[in-house]
Enzyme design. Structure first.
Site, PDB file in Angstrom:
ATOM      1  N   ASP A  92       0.768  -1.080   0.034  1.00  0.00           N
ATOM      2  CA  ASP A  92      -0.022  -0.048  -0.063  1.00  0.00           C
ATOM      3  C   ASP A  92       0.963   1.266  -0.033  1.00  0.00           C
ATOM      4  O   ASP A  92       2.161   1.126   0.440  1.00  0.00           O
ATOM      5  CB  ASP A  92      -0.963  -0.006   1.309  1.00  0.00           C
ATOM      6  CG  ASP A  92      -0.320   0.428   2.653  1.00  0.00           C
ATOM      7  OD1 ASP A  92       0.724  -0.457   2.782  1.00  0.00           O
ATOM      8  OD2 ASP A  92      -0.614   1.223   3.248  1.00  0.00           O
ATOM      9  N   GLU A 156      -0.301  -0.580   5.832  1.00  0.00           N
ATOM     10  CA  GLU A 156       0.830  -0.064   6.726  1.00  0.00           C
ATOM     11  C   GLU A 156       0.683   1.772   6.758  1.00  0.00           C
ATOM     12  O   GLU A 156       0.728   2.218   7.857  1.00  0.00           O
ATOM     13  CB  GLU A 156       2.327  -0.157   6.469  1.00  0.00           C
ATOM     14  CG  GLU A 156       3.433   0.086   7.169  1.00  0.00           C
ATOM     15  CD  GLU A 156       3.871   1.402   7.153  1.00  0.00           C
ATOM     16  OE1 GLU A 156       4.409   1.864   8.108  1.00  0.00           O
ATOM     17  OE2 GLU A 156       3.641   1.879   6.127  1.00  0.00           O
TER      18      GLU A 156
END
Length: 451
Positions: A92, A156
């Site tokens: 991500d 994250e």
């Protein structure tokens, strides 16, 4: 780079690495599904899963984590009786911010002036490619000498803790002898570095109310208590005159005894405007790695455009506090909330809400894994000595893994050196750093297996 079979193999794989990073960067995998389609993150997750399967990984799975995102897991068994190493990265990314500020499209990997530009190129899709390069180089030169687990997180950057909670619920899944977190970076290009300290963090929302509703500033201003003014006063109390963080009860005098950060170089890296001073006291390393740091992330109040001549009845802000090693993040949160309440003026009504928290981290640099990494980086960087540095950011997963697997040795390396400008516009990665760190990781796995 010194000539050796692993280095030669990695060099030969770099064109493929660029093609793969191009594919991976193209996914707009921001794990905020109010801003970007969930399908973009799912596409990136499937790309990672397919890549692991192609490398012979077993038990490849998309893990549905409690925050509604997916982490990708795979296991590559090692020789009989070998150690197990967990390799971490996240697929991500941060939002691209102002796309007009990018010189090239943020989700198209573009080569310019010897660097590859694109959101996630360094943080941390490049980290995934680094892991793949290292494993491929070992497979081409006698095989991977350890068991390898790969975990690629899907949220994250959002800090929602999905993988941490999943790991706590499935403690056997990520168990390993050593853990390489590929989400850090060298102190600067060409300086091999392991990150040994991470500040923790807490996020607190503070709201101040003074009136039942907004009032005309001409009719009531000067006596009616202004909630926005009260909020400004309490936020200002979080800093001393020199800009140092000053929260009642929280110590801010620790010193960093490792690699130092030249002040002029920091000004260049941070792109501080001419004539503007740095804040805080002590060395730059003290300030960004060893001491608490408060930041006001946002304020809810009327924008300048369209503002009316009113005394504001309510206002709120989001406050971030970076917590240094040696300080419990939960205790720091209590101190921050108590400070905000105690320093709110005029008897204004004030409320606080904690909305995120992560503990600081300090690595054990005396472990065999650090010796193996130092030797590996020395080879990959032509004899340069591995440096120990801190990082002001937070990776809460490190503490979760440290608690779940206290015997595991945790190392942090990666591609996010200052020129990478992670989280900003025009993020980029140095292909030379990608190549050298992939060599270092491959040699580390070999040396760690033999230790």
């Amino acid at each position: 780079m010194s000539s050796n079979p692993v280095a030669e193999t990695v060099a030969s794989l770099m064109p493929r690495a660029k093609e793969e990073l191009t594919e991976l960067v193209a996914f707009k995998s921001v794990a905020d599904f109010d801003q970007f389609p969930r399908s973009e993150s799912e596409g990136a997750a499937n790309w990672v899963a397919d890549a692991l399967r192609a490398e012979g990984f077993e038990d490849v799975a998309l893990l549905d984590t409690p925050d509604g995102t997916q982490s990708v897991y795979g296991h590559l068994p090692g020789p009989e009786g070998s150690k197990t190493v967990l390799l971490y990265a996240h697929y991500d990314v941060q939002p691209p911010l102002d796309e007009a500020g990018w010189h090239t499209p943020p989700f198209e990997l573009t080569e310019r002036d010897g660097r590859w530009y694109g959101r996630g190129a360094a943080d941390c899709k490049g980290g995934l490619i680094m892991h793949l390069l290292a494993l491929r180089a070992l497979k081409a030169n006698g095989g991977v000498p350890v068991g390898v687990k790969v975990i690629a997180e899907g949220s994250e950057e959002q800090g929602t803790g999905g993988l941490e909670r999943y790991a706590e619920e499935h403690p056997e899944l990520l168990d390993a002898d050593a853990i390489v977190i590929g989400d850090s970076g060298n102190f600067r290009v060409g300086v091999p570095t392991v990150t040994t300290v991470l500040r923790g963090m807490t996020l607190v929302r503070v709201e101040v109310d003074t009136l039942e509703g907004n009032l005309h500033s001409g009719q009531f201003g000067g006596a009616a208590p202004d909630a926005l003014g009260a909020l400004i006063r309490v936020l200002d109390s979080l800093r001393a005159e020199d800009g140092s963080t000053t929260i009642d009860g929280l110590t801010g005098t620790a010193q960093w005894d490792g690699l130092q950060y030249d002040e002029e170089q920091f000004r260049k890296d941070a792109k501080v405007l001419d004539g503007v001073g740095l804040i805080g006291s002590g060395t730059v390393a003290d300030r960004i790695w060893a001491r608490p740091a408060v930041t006001v992330l946002g304020i809810d109040c009327p924008p300048v455009v369209g503002a009316t001549p009113s005394v504001q009845a309510g206002a709120r802000a989001l406050v971030s506090l970076r917590v240094p090693p040696g300080v419990d993040a939960a205790e720091a949160t209590k101190l921050l909330e108590a400070h905000l309440v105690a320093r709110t003026p005029w008897g204004a009504r004030v409320s606080t809400e904690q909305i995120g928290q992560g503990q600081p981290f300090r690595a054990d640099t005396t472990s065999p894994a650090y010796a193996a990494m130092a030797e590996a980086m020395g080879v990959a960087y032509d004899g340069a000595e591995m440096q120990y540095a801190g990082q002001g950011g937070s990776i809460p997963l490190c503490n979760t893994l440290g608690s779940l697997y206290p015997r595991a040795e945790i190392l942090l390396i990666g591609l996010s050196e200052p020129e990478a400008q992670i989280h900003a516009v025009n993020e980029s990665v140095s292909p030379e750093e990608l190549e050298r760190l992939a060599v270092a990781e491959a040699l580390f796995l070999t040396k760690y297996a033999a230790g």
